[in-house]
Design a protein around this motif. Structure first.
Motif, PDB file in Angstrom:
ATOM      1  N   ALA A  96      15.810  -2.640 -45.505  1.00  0.00           N
ATOM      2  CA  ALA A  96      17.218  -2.395 -45.160  1.00  0.00           C
ATOM      3  C   ALA A  96      17.324  -1.368 -44.026  1.00  0.00           C
ATOM      4  O   ALA A  96      18.144  -1.531 -43.113  1.00  0.00           O
ATOM      5  CB  ALA A  96      17.990  -1.924 -46.388  1.00  0.00           C
ATOM      6  N   LYS A  97      16.479  -0.324 -44.075  1.00  0.00           N
ATOM      7  CA  LYS A  97      16.471   0.676 -42.993  1.00  0.00           C
ATOM      8  C   LYS A  97      16.070   0.038 -41.664  1.00  0.00           C
ATOM      9  O   LYS A  97      16.658   0.328 -40.624  1.00  0.00           O
ATOM     10  CB  LYS A  97      15.508   1.818 -43.315  1.00  0.00           C
ATOM     11  N   MET A  98      15.058  -0.832 -41.716  1.00  0.00           N
ATOM     12  CA  MET A  98      14.607  -1.505 -40.489  1.00  0.00           C
ATOM     13  C   MET A  98      15.696  -2.415 -39.940  1.00  0.00           C
ATOM     14  O   MET A  98      15.920  -2.460 -38.731  1.00  0.00           O
ATOM     15  CB  MET A  98      13.323  -2.280 -40.750  1.00  0.00           C
ATOM     16  N   ARG A  99      16.355  -3.150 -40.822  1.00  0.00           N
ATOM     17  CA  ARG A  99      17.432  -4.047 -40.370  1.00  0.00           C
ATOM     18  C   ARG A  99      18.577  -3.251 -39.754  1.00  0.00           C
ATOM     19  O   ARG A  99      19.099  -3.612 -38.696  1.00  0.00           O
ATOM     20  CB  ARG A  99      17.945  -4.884 -41.548  1.00  0.00           C
ATOM     21  N   LYS A 100      18.969  -2.158 -40.387  1.00  0.00           N
ATOM     22  CA  LYS A 100      20.033  -1.311 -39.857  1.00  0.00           C
ATOM     23  C   LYS A 100      19.644  -0.758 -38.486  1.00  0.00           C
ATOM     24  O   LYS A 100      20.443  -0.770 -37.547  1.00  0.00           O
ATOM     25  CB  LYS A 100      20.329  -0.165 -40.824  1.00  0.00           C
ATOM     26  N   HIS A 160      20.072  -0.620 -32.641  1.00  0.00           N
ATOM     27  CA  HIS A 160      19.288  -0.445 -31.418  1.00  0.00           C
ATOM     28  C   HIS A 160      18.713  -1.787 -30.969  1.00  0.00           C
ATOM     29  O   HIS A 160      17.499  -2.002 -31.035  1.00  0.00           O
ATOM     30  CB  HIS A 160      18.152   0.554 -31.653  1.00  0.00           C
ATOM     31  N   PRO A 161      19.559  -2.696 -30.479  1.00  0.00           N
ATOM     32  CA  PRO A 161      19.071  -4.030 -30.086  1.00  0.00           C
ATOM     33  C   PRO A 161      18.095  -3.982 -28.909  1.00  0.00           C
ATOM     34  O   PRO A 161      17.317  -4.919 -28.729  1.00  0.00           O
ATOM     35  CB  PRO A 161      20.344  -4.799 -29.737  1.00  0.00           C
ATOM     36  N   ASP A 162      18.106  -2.890 -28.138  1.00  0.00           N
ATOM     37  CA  ASP A 162      17.176  -2.769 -27.018  1.00  0.00           C
ATOM     38  C   ASP A 162      15.752  -2.457 -27.486  1.00  0.00           C
ATOM     39  O   ASP A 162      14.788  -2.685 -26.754  1.00  0.00           O
ATOM     40  CB  ASP A 162      17.653  -1.687 -26.040  1.00  0.00           C
ATOM     41  N   GLY A 221       8.049   0.890 -30.232  1.00  0.00           N
ATOM     42  CA  GLY A 221       7.991   2.340 -30.273  1.00  0.00           C
ATOM     43  C   GLY A 221       7.568   2.860 -31.635  1.00  0.00           C
ATOM     44  O   GLY A 221       7.315   2.107 -32.578  1.00  0.00           O
ATOM     45  N   HIS A 222       7.497   4.182 -31.723  1.00  0.00           N
ATOM     46  CA  HIS A 222       7.063   4.858 -32.950  1.00  0.00           C
ATOM     47  C   HIS A 222       8.289   5.407 -33.669  1.00  0.00           C
ATOM     48  O   HIS A 222       9.005   6.255 -33.137  1.00  0.00           O
ATOM     49  CB  HIS A 222       6.092   5.991 -32.585  1.00  0.00           C
ATOM     50  N   HIS A 223       8.540   4.925 -34.883  1.00  0.00           N
ATOM     51  CA  HIS A 223       9.713   5.332 -35.652  1.00  0.00           C
ATOM     52  C   HIS A 223       9.298   5.612 -37.096  1.00  0.00           C
ATOM     53  O   HIS A 223       9.502   4.780 -37.986  1.00  0.00           O
ATOM     54  CB  HIS A 223      10.794   4.244 -35.616  1.00  0.00           C
ATOM     55  N   PRO A 224       8.710   6.782 -37.347  1.00  0.00           N
ATOM     56  CA  PRO A 224       8.238   7.082 -38.705  1.00  0.00           C
ATOM     57  C   PRO A 224       9.355   7.160 -39.740  1.00  0.00           C
ATOM     58  O   PRO A 224       9.107   7.001 -40.934  1.00  0.00           O
ATOM     59  CB  PRO A 224       7.528   8.431 -38.558  1.00  0.00           C
ATOM     60  N   GLU A 225      10.583   7.370 -39.311  1.00  0.00           N
ATOM     61  CA  GLU A 225      11.692   7.439 -40.259  1.00  0.00           C
ATOM     62  C   GLU A 225      11.949   6.102 -40.948  1.00  0.00           C
ATOM     63  O   GLU A 225      12.621   6.034 -41.973  1.00  0.00           O
ATOM     64  CB  GLU A 225      12.977   7.934 -39.558  1.00  0.00           C
ATOM     65  N   LEU A 226      11.401   5.033 -40.402  1.00  0.00           N
ATOM     66  CA  LEU A 226      11.587   3.711 -40.996  1.00  0.00           C
ATOM     67  C   LEU A 226      10.558   3.411 -42.089  1.00  0.00           C
ATOM     68  O   LEU A 226      10.718   2.439 -42.827  1.00  0.00           O
ATOM     69  CB  LEU A 226      11.513   2.632 -39.921  1.00  0.00           C
ATOM     70  N   MET A 227       9.528   4.214 -42.154  1.00  0.00           N
ATOM     71  CA  MET A 227       8.491   3.993 -43.162  1.00  0.00           C
ATOM     72  C   MET A 227       9.029   4.352 -44.546  1.00  0.00           C
ATOM     73  O   MET A 227       9.841   5.254 -44.685  1.00  0.00           O
ATOM     74  CB  MET A 227       7.260   4.855 -42.853  1.00  0.00           C
ATOM     75  N   PRO A 228       8.558   3.644 -45.562  1.00  0.00           N
ATOM     76  CA  PRO A 228       9.012   3.975 -46.922  1.00  0.00           C
ATOM     77  C   PRO A 228       8.430   5.298 -47.387  1.00  0.00           C
ATOM     78  O   PRO A 228       7.371   5.721 -46.922  1.00  0.00           O
ATOM     79  CB  PRO A 228       8.481   2.815 -47.769  1.00  0.00           C
ATOM     80  N   ASP A 229       9.116   5.939 -48.320  1.00  0.00           N
ATOM     81  CA  ASP A 229       8.614   7.149 -48.950  1.00  0.00           C
ATOM     82  C   ASP A 229       7.451   6.729 -49.847  1.00  0.00           C
ATOM     83  O   ASP A 229       7.624   5.928 -50.772  1.00  0.00           O
ATOM     84  CB  ASP A 229       9.728   7.799 -49.758  1.00  0.00           C
ATOM     85  N   MET A 230       6.264   7.251 -49.585  1.00  0.00           N
ATOM     86  CA  MET A 230       5.081   6.817 -50.322  1.00  0.00           C
ATOM     87  C   MET A 230       4.974   7.448 -51.711  1.00  0.00           C
ATOM     88  O   MET A 230       4.199   6.990 -52.533  1.00  0.00           O
ATOM     89  CB  MET A 230       3.814   7.120 -49.510  1.00  0.00           C
ATOM     90  N   GLY A 231       5.758   8.493 -51.972  1.00  0.00           N
ATOM     91  CA  GLY A 231       5.718   9.134 -53.287  1.00  0.00           C
ATOM     92  C   GLY A 231       5.979   8.169 -54.426  1.00  0.00           C
ATOM     93  O   GLY A 231       5.199   8.109 -55.387  1.00  0.00           O
TER      94      GLY A 231
END
Length: 166
Positions: free
Chosen positions: A49-53, A58-60, A77-87
């Motif tokens: 859902a985060k990736m889709r949002k 950011h369509p570019d 690009g590099h977007h670590p905020e899109l990675m899931p929380d591994m906890g």
């Protein structure tokens, strides 16, 4: 079968036949896999859902491709905020492994007894792994050629699983 094993979760003595052990092992592994998937699915869906949002905002930097039987989001690009929380992933893995160990340990020890193999208990099954137990009385057929713990552990696992299969 399930009731038989549930009442014997803490009984490490006695014997377990192949016919009794392997169906139980299959049920336990199947339930643990289903439980793990159920525990991890919310995190995966939240990440998607985060990736889709992000892709819609950011369509570019992102492309969404979908068709019959597939859905793909490509993000540049590099977007670590899109990675899931591994906890929660690690917690789910720890929980499922704990359940697996609790449900299968006694049956596995009884199966080893049935094969005439002493189950590893209070001693190290491999002398080269821990120098603190040089006179290990375990009867497992393990003799590591190197003192590396990874070799020792893989040999230990193999030595435990081989008699279970017989």
């Amino acid at each position: 079968m399930i009731g038989y094993h549930l009442v014997r979760l803490a009984k490490f003595s006695g014997r377990e036949t192949r016919a009794a052990f392997w169906p139980w092992a299959a049920v336990v592994v199947g339930l643990v896999l289903l439980g793990g998937v159920a525990a991890m699915t919310p995190q995966v869906l939240a990440s998607m859902a985060k990736m889709r949002k992000f892709a819609l905002e950011h369509p570019d930097q992102a492309t969404i491709t979908s068709g019959p039987g597939h859905y793909e989001i490509s993000i540049e690009g590099h977007h670590p905020e899109l990675m899931p929380d591994m906890g929660p992933f690690v917690l789910a893995l720890e929980g499922t492994m704990a359940v697996l160990i609790v449900l299968i340990a006694a049956a596995a020890v009884r199966r080893l007894h049935d094969r005439g193999v002493r189950a590893p208990g209070r001693c190290c099954p491999c002398r080269s792994c821990f120098s603190a137990s040089p006179g290990c009385p375990c009867s497992l057929p393990i003799r590591c050629s190197t003192p590396a713990c990874s070799d020792c552990c893989s040999s230990t696992i193999s030595a435990i699983l081989q008699p279970l299969a017989r």
